[in-house]
Design a protein around this motif. Structure first.
Motif, PDB file in Angstrom:
ATOM      1  N   MET A  44      -5.366  -2.152   7.349  1.00  0.00           N
ATOM      2  CA  MET A  44      -6.401  -1.980   8.335  1.00  0.00           C
ATOM      3  C   MET A  44      -6.584  -0.501   8.616  1.00  0.00           C
ATOM      4  SD  MET A  44      -4.773  -2.930  12.063  1.00  0.00           S
ATOM      5  CE  MET A  44      -6.298  -3.576  12.500  1.00  0.00           C
ATOM      6  N   ARG A  45      -7.773  -0.114   8.922  1.00  0.00           N
ATOM      7  CA  ARG A  45      -8.097   1.285   9.180  1.00  0.00           C
ATOM      8  C   ARG A  45      -8.254   1.489  10.685  1.00  0.00           C
ATOM      9  NH1 ARG A  45      -7.565   6.029   6.882  1.00  0.00           N
ATOM     10  NH2 ARG A  45      -9.330   7.391   7.059  1.00  0.00           N
ATOM     11  N   THR A  46      -7.547   2.477  11.226  1.00  0.00           N
ATOM     12  CA  THR A  46      -7.738   2.837  12.629  1.00  0.00           C
ATOM     13  C   THR A  46      -8.704   4.012  12.680  1.00  0.00           C
ATOM     14  OG1 THR A  46      -5.857   4.362  12.653  1.00  0.00           O
ATOM     15  CG2 THR A  46      -5.413   2.064  13.246  1.00  0.00           C
ATOM     16  N   VAL A  47      -9.379   4.170  13.794  1.00  0.00           N
ATOM     17  CA  VAL A  47     -10.351   5.258  13.908  1.00  0.00           C
ATOM     18  C   VAL A  47      -9.916   6.343  14.884  1.00  0.00           C
ATOM     19  CG1 VAL A  47     -12.327   3.874  13.191  1.00  0.00           C
ATOM     20  CG2 VAL A  47     -11.723   3.986  15.608  1.00  0.00           C
ATOM     21  N   ARG A  48      -8.971   5.984  15.761  1.00  0.00           N
ATOM     22  CA  ARG A  48      -8.540   6.948  16.779  1.00  0.00           C
ATOM     23  C   ARG A  48      -7.196   6.513  17.340  1.00  0.00           C
ATOM     24  NH1 ARG A  48      -8.412   5.139  21.778  1.00  0.00           N
ATOM     25  NH2 ARG A  48      -9.525   3.264  22.330  1.00  0.00           N
ATOM     26  N   GLN A  49      -6.658   7.357  18.176  1.00  0.00           N
ATOM     27  CA  GLN A  49      -5.440   7.030  18.920  1.00  0.00           C
ATOM     28  C   GLN A  49      -5.783   5.936  19.925  1.00  0.00           C
ATOM     29  OE1 GLN A  49      -4.045  10.308  21.446  1.00  0.00           O
ATOM     30  NE2 GLN A  49      -2.305  10.451  20.065  1.00  0.00           N
ATOM     31  N   GLY A  50      -4.895   4.964  20.072  1.00  0.00           N
ATOM     32  CA  GLY A  50      -5.123   3.933  21.079  1.00  0.00           C
ATOM     33  C   GLY A  50      -4.827   2.536  20.557  1.00  0.00           C
TER      34      GLY A  50
ATOM     35  N   ARG B 267       4.536  -1.332   9.395  1.00  0.00           N
ATOM     36  CA  ARG B 267       5.282  -0.568   8.399  1.00  0.00           C
ATOM     37  C   ARG B 267       5.078   0.941   8.545  1.00  0.00           C
ATOM     38  NH1 ARG B 267       4.165  -3.277   2.752  1.00  0.00           N
ATOM     39  NH2 ARG B 267       5.686  -1.680   2.255  1.00  0.00           N
ATOM     40  N   HIS B 268       5.142   1.436   9.778  1.00  0.00           N
ATOM     41  CA  HIS B 268       4.864   2.857  10.015  1.00  0.00           C
ATOM     42  C   HIS B 268       5.763   3.402  11.130  1.00  0.00           C
ATOM     43  CE1 HIS B 268       1.373   2.396   7.452  1.00  0.00           C
ATOM     44  NE2 HIS B 268       1.163   1.259   8.093  1.00  0.00           N
ATOM     45  N   THR B 269       5.946   4.718  11.127  1.00  0.00           N
ATOM     46  CA  THR B 269       6.760   5.360  12.170  1.00  0.00           C
ATOM     47  C   THR B 269       5.906   6.071  13.213  1.00  0.00           C
ATOM     48  OG1 THR B 269       6.993   7.389  10.871  1.00  0.00           O
ATOM     49  CG2 THR B 269       8.722   5.696  10.624  1.00  0.00           C
TER      50      THR B 269
ATOM     51  N   ARG C 258      -4.013  10.883  16.287  1.00  0.00           N
ATOM     52  CA  ARG C 258      -5.413  11.109  16.659  1.00  0.00           C
ATOM     53  C   ARG C 258      -6.389  10.817  15.529  1.00  0.00           C
ATOM     54  NH1 ARG C 258      -5.839  16.453  17.555  1.00  0.00           N
ATOM     55  NH2 ARG C 258      -3.653  16.948  17.733  1.00  0.00           N
ATOM     56  N   SER C 259      -6.012  11.120  14.306  1.00  0.00           N
ATOM     57  CA  SER C 259      -6.939  10.951  13.183  1.00  0.00           C
ATOM     58  C   SER C 259      -6.882   9.519  12.646  1.00  0.00           C
ATOM     59  CB  SER C 259      -6.607  11.953  12.086  1.00  0.00           C
ATOM     60  OG  SER C 259      -5.296  11.741  11.621  1.00  0.00           O
ATOM     61  N   PRO C 260      -7.924   9.102  11.930  1.00  0.00           N
ATOM     62  CA  PRO C 260      -7.919   7.760  11.328  1.00  0.00           C
ATOM     63  C   PRO C 260      -6.775   7.609  10.324  1.00  0.00           C
ATOM     64  CG  PRO C 260     -10.125   8.705  11.293  1.00  0.00           C
ATOM     65  CD  PRO C 260      -9.191   9.806  11.704  1.00  0.00           C
ATOM     66  N   HIS C 261      -6.212   6.419  10.297  1.00  0.00           N
ATOM     67  CA  HIS C 261      -5.134   6.100   9.365  1.00  0.00           C
ATOM     68  C   HIS C 261      -5.327   4.687   8.823  1.00  0.00           C
ATOM     69  CE1 HIS C 261      -3.049   9.573  11.016  1.00  0.00           C
ATOM     70  NE2 HIS C 261      -2.176   9.457  10.038  1.00  0.00           N
ATOM     71  N   THR C 262      -4.785   4.446   7.658  1.00  0.00           N
ATOM     72  CA  THR C 262      -4.729   3.095   7.120  1.00  0.00           C
ATOM     73  C   THR C 262      -3.356   2.542   7.456  1.00  0.00           C
ATOM     74  OG1 THR C 262      -6.251   3.648   5.344  1.00  0.00           O
ATOM     75  CG2 THR C 262      -4.890   1.671   5.040  1.00  0.00           C
ATOM     76  N   ARG C 263      -3.324   1.454   8.201  1.00  0.00           N
ATOM     77  CA  ARG C 263      -2.074   0.853   8.663  1.00  0.00           C
ATOM     78  C   ARG C 263      -1.866  -0.499   7.992  1.00  0.00           C
ATOM     79  NH1 ARG C 263       0.637   5.141  10.396  1.00  0.00           N
ATOM     80  NH2 ARG C 263      -0.346   6.174  12.155  1.00  0.00           N
ATOM     81  N   SER C 264      -0.619  -0.804   7.757  1.00  0.00           N
ATOM     82  CA  SER C 264      -0.252  -2.035   7.065  1.00  0.00           C
ATOM     83  C   SER C 264       0.672  -2.876   7.946  1.00  0.00           C
ATOM     84  CB  SER C 264       0.447  -1.678   5.751  1.00  0.00           C
ATOM     85  OG  SER C 264       0.900  -2.816   5.107  1.00  0.00           O
ATOM     86  N   LEU C 265       0.317  -4.132   8.125  1.00  0.00           N
ATOM     87  CA  LEU C 265       1.160  -5.076   8.846  1.00  0.00           C
ATOM     88  C   LEU C 265       1.666  -6.115   7.859  1.00  0.00           C
ATOM     89  CD1 LEU C 265      -0.987  -5.772  12.049  1.00  0.00           C
ATOM     90  CD2 LEU C 265       0.834  -4.072  11.733  1.00  0.00           C
ATOM     91  N   SER C 266       2.967  -6.386   7.900  1.00  0.00           N
ATOM     92  CA  SER C 266       3.549  -7.451   7.080  1.00  0.00           C
ATOM     93  C   SER C 266       3.669  -8.691   7.965  1.00  0.00           C
ATOM     94  CB  SER C 266       4.922  -7.045   6.565  1.00  0.00           C
ATOM     95  OG  SER C 266       4.798  -5.983   5.655  1.00  0.00           O
ATOM     96  N   LEU C 267       3.242  -9.829   7.442  1.00  0.00           N
ATOM     97  CA  LEU C 267       3.279 -11.081   8.192  1.00  0.00           C
ATOM     98  C   LEU C 267       4.198 -12.061   7.483  1.00  0.00           C
ATOM     99  CD1 LEU C 267      -0.559 -11.515   8.810  1.00  0.00           C
ATOM    100  CD2 LEU C 267       1.103 -10.250  10.204  1.00  0.00           C
ATOM    101  N   HIS C 268       5.010 -12.747   8.290  1.00  0.00           N
ATOM    102  CA  HIS C 268       5.914 -13.769   7.750  1.00  0.00           C
ATOM    103  C   HIS C 268       5.841 -14.958   8.690  1.00  0.00           C
ATOM    104  CE1 HIS C 268       9.951 -15.633   7.136  1.00  0.00           C
ATOM    105  NE2 HIS C 268       9.532 -15.550   5.904  1.00  0.00           N
TER     106      HIS C 268
END
Length: 130
Positions: A1-7, A34-36, A116-126
């Motif tokens: 998923m892509r985030t657009v901002r902090q929050g 899966r991120h720090t 603050r900047s956009p990031h691509t974030r990954s969630l693992s689901l089980h």
């Protein structure tokens, strides 16, 4: 998923859709970020002011200040993002009842983007259950 901002980014619908597609009636969903520099929260889903207050609170307790952090490899929001993640959580367990997330009426699941900047974030689901 892509985030657009902090929050806070509401991911409740995405999780609910995925759980429904699995066809289980009862079980337990584990969501792992899966991120720090991003985390997960179950939080108020009705009043946007509650989420805004939470975002402002974290900005106060882990401010961007180059005078207090040595780690700034990716910019002034780098170390505060790690602190905010350490103070929250990267894993949630949510019961599944009748094929649905067993959240309370005013609860939503949020990815908390700490950069603050956009990031691509990954969630693992089980999902386990029947």
């Amino acid at each position: 998923m892509r985030t657009v901002r902090q929050g806070l980014v509401d991911v409740t619908g995405r999780l609910a859709d995925w759980v429904r597609a699995q066809g289980l009636e009862a079980g337990l969903l584990t969501v792992f970020c899966r991120h720090t520099s991003a985390s997960l929260l179950i939080q108020e889903n009705s009043a946007p002011e509650a989420r805004q207050d939470l975002e402002r609170y974290f900005a106060r307790i882990a401010p961007e200040d180059s005078q207090i952090y040595a780690h700034d490899d990716e910019g002034p929001d780098d170390m505060p993002a790690h602190i905010r993640t350490a103070l929250t959580q990267v894993q949630l367990s949510i019961p599944i009842i009748s094929g649905c997330l067993a959240l309370g009426r005013w609860q939503g699941v949020y990815l908390f983007e700490h950069r603050r900047s956009p990031h691509t974030r990954s969630l693992s689901l089980h999902l386990i259950g029947e």
